[in-house]
Design a protein around this motif. Sequence first.
Motif, PDB file in Angstrom:
ATOM      1  N   SER A  23       0.750  -1.280   0.190  1.00 20.92           N
ATOM      2  CA  SER A  23      -0.071   0.080  -0.115  1.00 20.92           C
ATOM      3  C   SER A  23       0.989   1.176   0.205  1.00 20.92           C
ATOM      4  CB  SER A  23      -0.866   0.127   1.197  1.00 20.92           C
ATOM      5  OG  SER A  23      -1.686  -1.023   1.273  1.00 20.92           O
ATOM      6  N   LEU A  24       0.652   2.106  -0.852  1.00 22.42           N
ATOM      7  CA  LEU A  24       1.256   3.274  -0.782  1.00 22.42           C
ATOM      8  C   LEU A  24       0.387   4.780  -0.388  1.00 22.42           C
ATOM      9  CD1 LEU A  24       2.371   2.977  -4.565  1.00 22.42           C
ATOM     10  CD2 LEU A  24       3.740   2.520  -2.395  1.00 22.42           C
ATOM     11  N   LEU A  41       3.739  -1.549   3.419  1.00 18.87           N
ATOM     12  CA  LEU A  41       3.248  -0.362   3.304  1.00 18.87           C
ATOM     13  C   LEU A  41       4.119   0.609   3.155  1.00 18.87           C
ATOM     14  CD1 LEU A  41       1.106   1.993   3.960  1.00 18.87           C
ATOM     15  CD2 LEU A  41       1.440   1.769   6.234  1.00 18.87           C
ATOM     16  N   ARG A  42       4.287   1.642   2.096  1.00 23.23           N
ATOM     17  CA  ARG A  42       5.241   2.618   1.981  1.00 23.23           C
ATOM     18  C   ARG A  42       4.438   3.831   2.298  1.00 23.23           C
ATOM     19  NH1 ARG A  42      10.403   4.249  -0.430  1.00 23.23           N
ATOM     20  NH2 ARG A  42      10.079   6.663  -0.804  1.00 23.23           N
ATOM     21  N   THR A  43       4.990   4.774   3.112  1.00 22.62           N
ATOM     22  CA  THR A  43       4.567   6.048   3.235  1.00 22.62           C
ATOM     23  C   THR A  43       5.518   7.229   3.059  1.00 22.62           C
ATOM     24  OG1 THR A  43       3.125   7.522   4.753  1.00 22.62           O
ATOM     25  CG2 THR A  43       4.906   5.855   5.871  1.00 22.62           C
ATOM     26  N   ASP A  44       5.087   8.171   2.625  1.00 20.36           N
ATOM     27  CA  ASP A  44       5.841   9.443   2.265  1.00 20.36           C
ATOM     28  C   ASP A  44       4.788  10.610   2.698  1.00 20.36           C
ATOM     29  OD1 ASP A  44       8.201   8.824   0.585  1.00 20.36           O
ATOM     30  OD2 ASP A  44       6.748   7.839  -0.603  1.00 20.36           O
ATOM     31  N   ASN A  52       0.276  -0.075  12.349  1.00 19.28           N
ATOM     32  CA  ASN A  52       0.514  -1.401  12.916  1.00 19.28           C
ATOM     33  C   ASN A  52       0.664  -2.203  11.324  1.00 19.28           C
ATOM     34  OD1 ASN A  52       0.672  -4.037  13.503  1.00 19.28           O
ATOM     35  ND2 ASN A  52      -0.886  -3.952  15.084  1.00 19.28           N
ATOM     36  N   CYS A  53       1.732  -2.591  11.184  1.00 13.23           N
ATOM     37  CA  CYS A  53       1.885  -3.194   9.655  1.00 13.23           C
ATOM     38  C   CYS A  53       2.325  -4.554   9.800  1.00 13.23           C
ATOM     39  CB  CYS A  53       2.944  -2.367   9.127  1.00 13.23           C
ATOM     40  SG  CYS A  53       3.315  -2.853   7.421  1.00 13.23           S
ATOM     41  N   GLN A  54       1.668  -5.717   9.403  1.00 14.69           N
ATOM     42  CA  GLN A  54       2.069  -6.959   9.279  1.00 14.69           C
ATOM     43  C   GLN A  54       3.160  -7.333   8.412  1.00 14.69           C
ATOM     44  OE1 GLN A  54      -0.195  -9.406  11.196  1.00 14.69           O
ATOM     45  NE2 GLN A  54      -1.259  -7.880  12.243  1.00 14.69           N
ATOM     46  N   GLY A  55       3.355  -6.389   7.516  1.00 11.60           N
ATOM     47  CA  GLY A  55       4.527  -6.767   6.613  1.00 11.60           C
ATOM     48  C   GLY A  55       5.480  -5.864   6.878  1.00 11.60           C
ATOM     49  N   ARG A  56       6.222  -5.404   5.930  1.00  9.43           N
ATOM     50  CA  ARG A  56       7.223  -4.411   5.786  1.00  9.43           C
ATOM     51  C   ARG A  56       6.796  -3.004   5.841  1.00  9.43           C
ATOM     52  NH1 ARG A  56      12.840  -4.292   2.112  1.00  9.43           N
ATOM     53  NH2 ARG A  56      13.759  -2.357   3.118  1.00  9.43           N
ATOM     54  N   LEU A  57       7.369  -2.125   6.723  1.00 13.59           N
ATOM     55  CA  LEU A  57       6.957  -0.535   6.739  1.00 13.59           C
ATOM     56  C   LEU A  57       7.985   0.196   6.353  1.00 13.59           C
ATOM     57  CD1 LEU A  57       4.948   1.537   7.305  1.00 13.59           C
ATOM     58  CD2 LEU A  57       5.796   1.377   9.903  1.00 13.59           C
ATOM     59  N   ILE A  59       9.062   4.059   5.531  1.00 13.11           N
ATOM     60  CA  ILE A  59       8.955   5.250   5.676  1.00 13.11           C
ATOM     61  C   ILE A  59      10.063   6.439   4.781  1.00 13.11           C
ATOM     62  CG2 ILE A  59       8.819   7.221   7.264  1.00 13.11           C
ATOM     63  CD1 ILE A  59       8.635   4.325   8.995  1.00 13.11           C
ATOM     64  N   GLY A  60       9.165   6.795   3.906  1.00  8.27           N
ATOM     65  CA  GLY A  60      10.245   7.704   2.808  1.00  8.27           C
ATOM     66  C   GLY A  60      10.840   8.819   3.477  1.00  8.27           C
ATOM     67  N   SER A  61      11.640   9.658   2.775  1.00  5.65           N
ATOM     68  CA  SER A  61      12.160  10.783   3.446  1.00  5.65           C
ATOM     69  C   SER A  61      11.268  11.888   3.631  1.00  5.65           C
ATOM     70  CB  SER A  61      13.228  11.205   2.423  1.00  5.65           C
ATOM     71  OG  SER A  61      12.566  11.528   1.040  1.00  5.65           O
ATOM     72  N   THR A  62      10.022  11.930   3.080  1.00  7.49           N
ATOM     73  CA  THR A  62       9.021  12.994   3.521  1.00  7.49           C
ATOM     74  C   THR A  62       8.262  12.444   4.470  1.00  7.49           C
ATOM     75  OG1 THR A  62       7.781  12.316   1.657  1.00  7.49           O
ATOM     76  CG2 THR A  62       9.431  14.191   1.234  1.00  7.49           C
ATOM     77  N   GLY A  63       8.290  11.234   4.700  1.00  5.85           N
ATOM     78  CA  GLY A  63       7.231  10.529   5.820  1.00  5.85           C
ATOM     79  C   GLY A  63       7.472  10.931   7.265  1.00  5.85           C
ATOM     80  N   ILE A  64       6.531  11.132   7.820  1.00  6.00           N
ATOM     81  CA  ILE A  64       6.538  11.600   9.345  1.00  6.00           C
ATOM     82  C   ILE A  64       5.378  10.622   9.875  1.00  6.00           C
ATOM     83  CG2 ILE A  64       5.862  13.409  10.781  1.00  6.00           C
ATOM     84  CD1 ILE A  64       6.877  15.327   8.765  1.00  6.00           C
ATOM     85  N   ILE A  65       5.659  10.014  10.925  1.00  4.60           N
ATOM     86  CA  ILE A  65       4.649   9.218  11.818  1.00  4.60           C
ATOM     87  C   ILE A  65       4.862   9.869  13.167  1.00  4.60           C
ATOM     88  CG2 ILE A  65       4.038   6.972  12.461  1.00  4.60           C
ATOM     89  CD1 ILE A  65       4.939   5.834  10.086  1.00  4.60           C
TER      90      ILE A  65
END
Length: 124
Positions: A23-24, A41-44, A52-57, A59-65
């Motif tokens: 998912s993007l 999941l990839r998030t920017d 909560n990610c069951q797989g690989r998470l 976080i791109g360079s613009t991603g903020i969590i």
Amino acid sequence: MKRINFFKKESKQETEYQYNDISLLTIKTKIEGSLSCMGDLRTDAQVEGDVNCQGRLIIGSTGIIAGKVIGQSVDCSGLILGDVLAIKELIVRCDSRIEGSLKTADLEVEKGSSLIGHCNVNPI
């Protein structure tokens, strides 16, 4: 790659996790609230809440969590403001920043990254 017979009925167990879905979330996205993902999941984007990610998470360079992060594998190039639980591995890329407690089985930290908090690196 597994062959799929469209005419044969497969049980739920056989079809579960047979694909490595990703998912993007793009840079123009902002999420307020908890986020849960069964695949990768990839998030920017900016996420204000727990992830909560069951797989690989990723976080791109613009991603903020801003919240607690849980994933099988977490690869951070952005910013995490919260605790991180990476079951298999945590990769902290150059120019990324994590502020919070970390717990993982395997930790890789690149030069130029920033970690502020407690680290616990043991098999989970």
